[in-house]
Design an enzyme around this catalytic site. Structure first.
Site, short mmCIF file in Angstrom:
data_model
loop_
_atom_site.label_atom_id
_atom_site.label_comp_id
_atom_site.label_asym_id
_atom_site.label_seq_id
_atom_site.Cartn_x
_atom_site.Cartn_y
_atom_site.Cartn_z
N SER A 144 22.52 42.47 36.14
CA SER A 144 22.48 43.09 34.81
C SER A 144 21.04 43.16 34.33
CB SER A 144 23.31 42.25 33.83
OG SER A 144 23.06 42.62 32.49
N TYR A 172 23.98 33.95 29.21
CA TYR A 172 24.31 35.13 30.00
C TYR A 172 23.11 35.58 30.84
CZ TYR A 172 25.96 39.84 31.15
OH TYR A 172 26.34 40.99 31.82
N GLY A 209 34.33 47.49 38.42
CA GLY A 209 35.05 47.03 39.59
C GLY A 209 36.22 47.92 39.94
N ASN A 245 40.21 45.01 38.40
CA ASN A 245 41.29 45.53 37.55
C ASN A 245 40.78 46.38 36.39
OD1 ASN A 245 40.57 42.64 36.66
ND2 ASN A 245 41.50 43.52 34.83
N GLY A 252 37.00 48.43 34.43
CA GLY A 252 35.58 48.74 34.38
C GLY A 252 34.98 49.18 35.70
#
Length: 304
Positions: free
Chosen positions: A144, A170, A33, A29, A31
């Site tokens: 990342s 993260y 993606g 929905n 960015g």
């Protein structure tokens, strides 16, 4: 690993026809993606936008051309993942494990996992294994540069004993993405499957992961500095599209080619020694099976 430095830079124009293929993109929905889903739909794929917020998913789908469909999926809830997988009965050609979150305050998933590890890794681990019998071509997992600071604390994967720290949490989740992608490829090869597992990272891209709301002044300042090097979501999606559609080997890792991986056209890139640790990948897989209750569904020829 070859980096193909001499090859022309990959762009959206190099994404081949995806006609007659079904693609699932998590977190589609916004960015990276959203860009990934849009481009694949434009190339003729049937694209399922797997999103937590149906309203936002429908708003994103309304901006796309082609065959797109919105399905509800909350990667922070194993029951939602199981429901999504049970309702998706048709063959899938490409699964893009894109959704993720970064640097939230300490919180937990519906099943009690630390939110970043639970969503970024365990959610996609469970989803991939539940869908794997239907996947025909490729699984792409979006990692990342934060994997560079990551380490896997097998004694406390879910931050239940040590004080919570958002950046290390993260980093652990994104290192887990790469270990997962590698171990998935090894398991696929052992079964003789033609499906391949690849990974990609977007460099530093201006997406919702960069939003500073609710974060400290110091973190907002550091992100503002990082923002000087960011590229758009359009460019940040290129490594994912490359890993998803280019002629690359299993267990390959794509990322931007300039400024030490921060930005630029994609190429195959190296990963840290920790991300290449096959023993850690195996241990993480086994721990993830135990935590999620989801196991690798394919059988080796000898055990068939």
């Amino acid at each position: 690993m070859a980096t193909f430095e001499g090859m022309p830079a990959f762009s959206v124009a190099d994404v081949p026809s995806m006609a007659d293929r079904t693609v699932v993109v998590t977190g589609a929905n916004s960015g990276i993606g959203r860009v990934t889903a849009r481009v694949l739909a434009e190339r003729g794929a049937r694209v399922l936008l797997a999103v937590r917020d149906l309203e936002k998913g429908r708003a994103a789908a309304a901006t796309m051309t082609g065959d797109v469909e919105v399905r509800e999926l909350d990667l922070a809830d194993l029951s939602s993942i199981r429901t999504f997988a049970q309702q998706l009965t048709e063959p899938i050609d490409l699964l893009v494990n894109n959704a993720g979150l970064s640097l939230p305050p300490m919180s937990r998933t519906a099943d009690g996992f630390e939110l970043q590890f639970g969503t970024n890794h365990l959610g996609h681990f469970a989803l991939t294994n539940l869908l794997l019998p239907q996947i025909r071509e490729r699984v792409v997992t979006v990692a990342s540069l934060a994997h560079l600071i990551g380490s896997i604390d097998f004694a406390d994967l879910n931050w239940e004993r040590k004080p919570y720290r958002d950046y290390p949490a993260y980093g652990q989740s994104k290192l887990a993405n790469l270990l997962f992608a590698s171990e998935l490829q090894r398991r696929l090869e052992r079964t003789g499957s033609s499906v391949i597992s690849t990974a990609a990272h977007p460099g530093i891209s201006a997406t919702n992961l960069m939003r500073p709301e609710g974060q400290s002044l110091g973190l907002r300042a550091s992100q503002a500095l990082i923002g000087l090097f960011t590229q758009s979501a359009e460019h940040g999606a290129l490594p994912t599209l490359y890993a998803a559609t280019a002629d690359v080997p299993g267990d390959s890792y794509a990322g931007p080619r300039h400024l030490m991986g921060l930005r630029g056209a994609p190429k195959l890139v190296r990963r840290t020694a920790r991300a290449r640790d096959a023993d850690a990948a195996r241990r993480l897989w086994e721990a993830s099976e135990e935590l999620t209750g989801v196991a690798f569904p394919l059988k080796t020829p000898l055990s068939a």
